[in-house]
Design a protein around this motif. Structure first.
Motif, PDB file in Angstrom:
ATOM      1  N   ARG A 116     -57.775  15.315  68.454  1.00 20.96           N
ATOM      2  CA  ARG A 116     -58.013  16.507  69.268  1.00 20.96           C
ATOM      3  C   ARG A 116     -56.753  16.903  70.032  1.00 20.96           C
ATOM      4  NH1 ARG A 116     -62.800  13.834  71.238  1.00 20.96           N
ATOM      5  NH2 ARG A 116     -61.934  13.987  73.342  1.00 20.96           N
ATOM      6  N   ILE A 117     -56.043  15.921  70.581  1.00 20.00           N
ATOM      7  CA  ILE A 117     -54.824  16.227  71.328  1.00 20.00           C
ATOM      8  C   ILE A 117     -53.805  16.904  70.429  1.00 20.00           C
ATOM      9  CG2 ILE A 117     -52.833  15.210  72.497  1.00 20.00           C
ATOM     10  CD1 ILE A 117     -54.745  13.028  73.526  1.00 20.00           C
ATOM     11  N   ARG A 118     -53.570  16.314  69.256  1.00 19.52           N
ATOM     12  CA  ARG A 118     -52.551  16.861  68.364  1.00 19.52           C
ATOM     13  C   ARG A 118     -52.934  18.255  67.876  1.00 19.52           C
ATOM     14  NH1 ARG A 118     -52.537  11.421  67.279  1.00 19.52           N
ATOM     15  NH2 ARG A 118     -54.068  11.530  65.605  1.00 19.52           N
ATOM     16  N   ALA A 119     -54.233  18.460  67.593  1.00 13.03           N
ATOM     17  CA  ALA A 119     -54.669  19.773  67.112  1.00 13.03           C
ATOM     18  C   ALA A 119     -54.545  20.819  68.210  1.00 13.03           C
ATOM     19  CB  ALA A 119     -56.106  19.692  66.612  1.00 13.03           C
ATOM     20  N   LYS A 120     -54.943  20.474  69.429  1.00  8.76           N
ATOM     21  CA  LYS A 120     -54.874  21.463  70.506  1.00  8.76           C
ATOM     22  C   LYS A 120     -53.433  21.798  70.861  1.00  8.76           C
ATOM     23  CE  LYS A 120     -59.422  20.712  72.561  1.00  8.76           C
ATOM     24  NZ  LYS A 120     -60.212  20.394  73.775  1.00  8.76           N
ATOM     25  N   LEU A 349     -59.899  22.294  62.897  1.00  6.12           N
ATOM     26  CA  LEU A 349     -60.159  23.548  62.189  1.00  6.12           C
ATOM     27  C   LEU A 349     -59.997  24.744  63.124  1.00  6.12           C
ATOM     28  CD1 LEU A 349     -63.288  22.434  60.133  1.00  6.12           C
ATOM     29  CD2 LEU A 349     -61.028  22.931  59.207  1.00  6.12           C
ATOM     30  N   SER A 350     -60.507  24.625  64.356  1.00  2.19           N
ATOM     31  CA  SER A 350     -60.371  25.716  65.320  1.00  2.19           C
ATOM     32  C   SER A 350     -58.907  25.935  65.677  1.00  2.19           C
ATOM     33  CB  SER A 350     -61.189  25.405  66.576  1.00  2.19           C
ATOM     34  OG  SER A 350     -62.544  25.196  66.261  1.00  2.19           O
ATOM     35  N   ALA A 351     -58.156  24.837  65.818  1.00  2.00           N
ATOM     36  CA  ALA A 351     -56.725  24.956  66.117  1.00  2.00           C
ATOM     37  C   ALA A 351     -55.976  25.603  64.959  1.00  2.00           C
ATOM     38  CB  ALA A 351     -56.148  23.576  66.425  1.00  2.00           C
ATOM     39  N   ASN A 375     -50.757  18.455  51.857  1.00  2.00           N
ATOM     40  CA  ASN A 375     -51.083  19.800  51.365  1.00  2.00           C
ATOM     41  C   ASN A 375     -52.522  19.862  50.872  1.00  2.00           C
ATOM     42  OD1 ASN A 375     -48.551  20.734  51.972  1.00  2.00           O
ATOM     43  ND2 ASN A 375     -47.749  20.562  49.890  1.00  2.00           N
ATOM     44  N   GLU A 376     -52.972  18.780  50.223  1.00  2.00           N
ATOM     45  CA  GLU A 376     -54.342  18.755  49.702  1.00  2.00           C
ATOM     46  C   GLU A 376     -55.362  18.781  50.840  1.00  2.00           C
ATOM     47  OE1 GLU A 376     -51.912  16.692  48.826  1.00  2.00           O
ATOM     48  OE2 GLU A 376     -51.493  17.461  46.794  1.00  2.00           O
ATOM     49  N   GLU A 377     -55.081  18.061  51.921  1.00  2.84           N
ATOM     50  CA  GLU A 377     -55.997  18.049  53.055  1.00  2.84           C
ATOM     51  C   GLU A 377     -56.048  19.406  53.744  1.00  2.84           C
ATOM     52  OE1 GLU A 377     -55.665  13.333  54.328  1.00  2.84           O
ATOM     53  OE2 GLU A 377     -54.231  14.778  55.106  1.00  2.84           O
ATOM     54  N   LEU A 378     -54.891  20.065  53.860  1.00  2.00           N
ATOM     55  CA  LEU A 378     -54.887  21.405  54.449  1.00  2.00           C
ATOM     56  C   LEU A 378     -55.678  22.373  53.580  1.00  2.00           C
ATOM     57  CD1 LEU A 378     -53.995  23.462  56.540  1.00  2.00           C
ATOM     58  CD2 LEU A 378     -51.872  23.775  55.248  1.00  2.00           C
ATOM     59  N   GLU A 379     -55.528  22.275  52.269  1.00  2.00           N
ATOM     60  CA  GLU A 379     -56.288  23.152  51.377  1.00  2.00           C
ATOM     61  C   GLU A 379     -57.792  22.939  51.559  1.00  2.00           C
ATOM     62  OE1 GLU A 379     -55.356  25.590  49.487  1.00  2.00           O
ATOM     63  OE2 GLU A 379     -53.202  25.347  49.815  1.00  2.00           O
ATOM     64  N   ALA A 380     -58.223  21.688  51.754  1.00  2.54           N
ATOM     65  CA  ALA A 380     -59.639  21.416  51.990  1.00  2.54           C
ATOM     66  C   ALA A 380     -60.103  22.058  53.295  1.00  2.54           C
ATOM     67  CB  ALA A 380     -59.889  19.910  52.019  1.00  2.54           C
ATOM     68  N   ASP A 381     -59.265  22.002  54.332  1.00  2.00           N
ATOM     69  CA  ASP A 381     -59.599  22.661  55.592  1.00  2.00           C
ATOM     70  C   ASP A 381     -59.729  24.172  55.401  1.00  2.00           C
ATOM     71  OD1 ASP A 381     -59.586  20.252  56.859  1.00  2.00           O
ATOM     72  OD2 ASP A 381     -57.855  20.657  58.141  1.00  2.00           O
ATOM     73  N   ASP A 383     -60.508  25.759  52.779  1.00  2.00           N
ATOM     74  CA  ASP A 383     -61.744  26.062  52.043  1.00  2.00           C
ATOM     75  C   ASP A 383     -62.935  26.129  52.994  1.00  2.00           C
ATOM     76  OD1 ASP A 383     -60.461  26.213  49.604  1.00  2.00           O
ATOM     77  OD2 ASP A 383     -60.889  24.121  49.051  1.00  2.00           O
ATOM     78  N   VAL A 384     -62.981  25.220  53.969  1.00  2.00           N
ATOM     79  CA  VAL A 384     -64.073  25.224  54.940  1.00  2.00           C
ATOM     80  C   VAL A 384     -64.007  26.487  55.797  1.00  2.00           C
ATOM     81  CG1 VAL A 384     -65.038  24.055  56.955  1.00  2.00           C
ATOM     82  CG2 VAL A 384     -64.273  22.722  54.996  1.00  2.00           C
ATOM     83  N   ILE A 385     -62.801  26.827  56.270  1.00  2.00           N
ATOM     84  CA  ILE A 385     -62.641  28.036  57.088  1.00  2.00           C
ATOM     85  C   ILE A 385     -63.054  29.273  56.299  1.00  2.00           C
ATOM     86  CG2 ILE A 385     -60.942  29.486  58.276  1.00  2.00           C
ATOM     87  CD1 ILE A 385     -59.402  26.895  58.934  1.00  2.00           C
ATOM     88  N   TYR A 386     -62.698  29.301  55.020  1.00  2.00           N
ATOM     89  CA  TYR A 386     -63.020  30.442  54.157  1.00  2.00           C
ATOM     90  C   TYR A 386     -64.529  30.641  54.039  1.00  2.00           C
ATOM     91  CZ  TYR A 386     -63.180  33.337  49.935  1.00  2.00           C
ATOM     92  OH  TYR A 386     -63.429  34.342  49.032  1.00  2.00           O
ATOM     93  N   ASN A 387     -65.278  29.538  54.062  1.00  2.00           N
ATOM     94  CA  ASN A 387     -66.735  29.626  53.905  1.00  2.00           C
ATOM     95  C   ASN A 387     -67.467  29.729  55.241  1.00  2.00           C
ATOM     96  OD1 ASN A 387     -67.022  29.439  51.022  1.00  2.00           O
ATOM     97  ND2 ASN A 387     -66.309  27.327  51.199  1.00  2.00           N
TER      98      ASN A 387
END
Length: 652
Positions: A116-120, A349-351, A375-381, A383-387
């Motif tokens: 959470r710290i790193r994302a924010k 995801l929100s960040a 890169n693969e993990e970002l693409e999975a994220d 995909d979630v945001i897209y849906n």
């Protein structure tokens, strides 16, 4: 590891609630938002209540109001609780310090809190993931739940083994403060069974603290934990009195340790009383080429035995070859992202949404690096945001993620396009990181650390206990030298520096034009054009002995006055390591990828490309023999040579 279905539901719930002006009833929300349809009515009510609480911890203000037509029915809306700190709130130096403070936390064990710290921070445009080393904090799995109990004002229950007991005992405690002193974490709180305040060393907590009833005792004013330890007469009552330690440092080397000990750049020896030796061993291992500990003290004997062990480990043939290890089971390193909870994933995801709105079209590789993802993990994220989206308006109002030839941008989700507020536990963790950063010999000036501490403290609820950066009102020569370099960078000018390289004797004097300042491993790195080399070079701030403004008549002449050592330390290719259980942090620090598990031994065999010979040497010595260099042979020989040589006498 892709985000969970729970996170997909939470993200859509956040977007639906923040997009609604009139508000939606619980029945409407659970009908529109995917994920609730798989639950029975009772489970829906419970899950909806838990989800609203999670959104609140994320940084959303969730509110409800009666429906105008049917007052017995509540309608729910949400808005982003924007942080009082913004990108403009922090200077460039403070942003670098925040990144370093986050990096002080052990990324593998802090779990959701660290994620959470790193994302924010990333949502503020502050990168904390690039080239992150092993953190000094959070190595105990107890740290995160203790910080969160402090924030929620709950009691905790854990098993604790004191310095005088062989067996762990169950303790019920209301946490009052958590702080770091000499690189060790301490909890201060009210012991419910002993009915008195007590001090606990976090590393002696042998179970994950479980949240208990709400705390009932008021948090009385008390001295900082550092003072509480000093008042006890000994910070660790199980450590016997020890004779003085002679610390020997090669001239112009280990500048951060010199500053901490009060040695000038040219002095070589200091006799240190045991009372000042806290953290000395760790600092000495960080400079194995240039420091030695001498005498009959326990620390000096530990130093000598460990070097002998490392020398013996690297004498003769290696215990294993990479060719043999390739037949072992291939394993994957469990990264911080894998152990994060749904809240950590939702925050990330929100960040990412806030980051894309702030930067427009971005390179996916750059964004992945900013968030510490592949890169693969970002693409999975993505995909979630897209849906995800506001499902109350149908499928036409979902988030649009546009991907084009390695670049990505976003349309929609404007309601989450804001940097997120740091929670009290996250802010407290950053303050502890600043404290550890200050103790680590960082090159950041003390007054700048205290200024950022004050800014972060202002974000905390009133009465929250915070770490304190030790006062150091007198600027050191090293601090002034760094300031001249930073001023040159700010104005786009040049500066003359005396630089002490980590793997060569002596110093060089160079004119440099700073181009970029970045933070890694708690240190500042200056990328600059060097006139002596006629090329771009990178300089670590704690190796800058002195600096002079252009035209200073007292500045020495430019020239390289260094000489190579007898060990081959200039260019190290890929290296194969055998890593014991206590040294797993090395895998993360050096970005190891090809990992094999050695049967029965518990060791992991890994291949790495070290960022520098000095960094790998420091890691080998800091682990105390838990890391063996398997190949190539000349690096094994170099490690053995360093372990057997009284390197601190070099240059005398």
């Amino acid at each position: 590891m892709p985000p969970t279905h729970n996170v997909e539901r939470l993200l859509s719930l956040a977007l639906t609630l923040t997009s609604s002006t009139r508000g939606l009833t619980r029945e409407e929300i659970t009908e529109f938002v995917p994920g609730y349809d798989r639950m029975n009515p009772t489970s829906v009510r419970r899950q909806f209540a838990r989800d609203l609480a999670r959104l609140s911890r994320l940084g959303l203000d969730v509110s409800s109001h009666p429906d105008l037509v049917n007052p017995s029915t509540l309608r729910y809306t949400a808005s982003v609780r924007e942080g009082r700190a913004t990108t403009a709130s922090f200077t460039e130096t403070e942003r670098l310090m925040l990144a370093s403070a986050a990096a002080m936390w052990n990324a593998e064990s802090t779990g959701s809190l660290g994620a959470r710290i790193r994302a924010k921070l990333a949502s503020y445009g502050i990168s904390t993931a690039a080239e992150m080393a092993r953190g000094a904090l959070g190595s105990s799995p107890a740290t995160t739940p203790l910080l969160e109990a402090l924030e929620s004002r709950q009691s905790v229950v854990f098993s604790y083994r004191s310095s005088t007991s062989q067996n762990a005992q169950r303790r019920k405690v209301e946490p009052w403060a958590l702080d770091v002193v000499d690189g060790r974490e301490y909890l201060y709180g009210f012991d419910l069974e002993r009915e008195a305040p007590r001090l606990f060393r976090v590393s002696r907590i042998e179970s994950i603290p479980l949240e208990g009833p709400e705390a009932k005792h008021p948090r009385h004013a008390h001295p900082p934990i550092r003072e509480l330890l000093s008042e006890s007469g000994s910070r660790e009552d199980d450590e016997p009195q020890s004779p003085p330690i002679r610390v020997r440092i090669a001239p112009f080397k280990a500048l951060a340790l010199r500053t901490a000990l009060g040695l000038s750049a040219a002095e070589s020896v200091i006799d240190l009383p045991a009372s000042r030796a806290r953290g000395l061993l760790e600092s000495a291992w960080a400079e194995p080429l240039w420091v030695s500990l001498e005498g009959e003290s326990a620390l000096a004997l530990t130093w000598e035995r460990t070097r002998a062990r490392i020398a013996a480990l690297h004498a003769g043939s290696p215990s294993l070859t990479w060719e043999e290890a390739r037949s072992f089971e291939k394993i994957k390193l469990k990264r911080a992202r894998d152990v994060g909870s749904g809240e950590g994933e939702l925050t990330r995801l929100s960040a990412e949404i806030a980051y894309l709105h702030a930067h427009g079209e971005v390179d996916t590789a750059t964004m992945a690096k900013e968030f510490g993802l592949t890169n693969e993990e970002l693409e999975a994220d993505l995909d979630v945001i897209y849906n995800a989206g506001d499902y109350s308006r149908g499928y036409d109002d979902l988030v649009d993620v546009i991907r084009d030839d390695g670049y990505v941008s976003i349309s929609g989700a404007e309601s989450l396009a804001h940097p997120m507020q740091l929670s009290a536990s996250e802010t407290s963790a950053l303050l502890m990181g600043l404290e550890a950063l200050s103790e680590s010999g960082t090159s950041f000036p003390s007054e700048d650390l205290r200024g950022l501490t004050s800014k972060l403290t202002a974000l905390l609820p009133e009465g929250t206990a915070v770490a304190e950066v030790p006062s150091d009102p007198t600027p050191t020569q090293e601090t002034e030298a760094l300031r001249r370099v930073l001023r040159a960078h700010a104005r786009g000018g040049s500066v003359r520096i005396m630089y002490s390289p980590p793997t060569r004797e002596g110093v060089s004097v160079r004119d440099i034009a700073p181009l970029e300042v970045s933070s890694r491993y708690g240190m500042l790195y200056i990328r600059a054009y060097c006139e002596l080399s006629e090329a771009e070079r990178e300089f670590r701030s704690d190796r800058i002995v002195e600096s002079w403004a252009p035209g200073d008549p007292y500045a020495p002449e430019i020239g390289d006055r260094t000489t190579p050592l007898s060990f081959p330390l200039e260019e190290w290719p890929s290296v194969t390591l055998a890593i014991g259980h206590k040294a797993r942090w090395v895998l993360e620090a050096f970005g190891a990828k090809d990992l094999r598990a050695e049967p029965d031994s518990g060791r992991i065999i890994a291949r790495i490309a070290p960022s520098s010979p000095h960094a790998l040497l420091a890691a080998v010595f800091e682990t105390g023999g838990e890391v063996e260099i398997l190949d190539p042979d000349h690096i094994r020989e170099a490690v053995r040579g360093v372990a057997e040589t009284k390197v601190a006498h070099l240059g005398e």
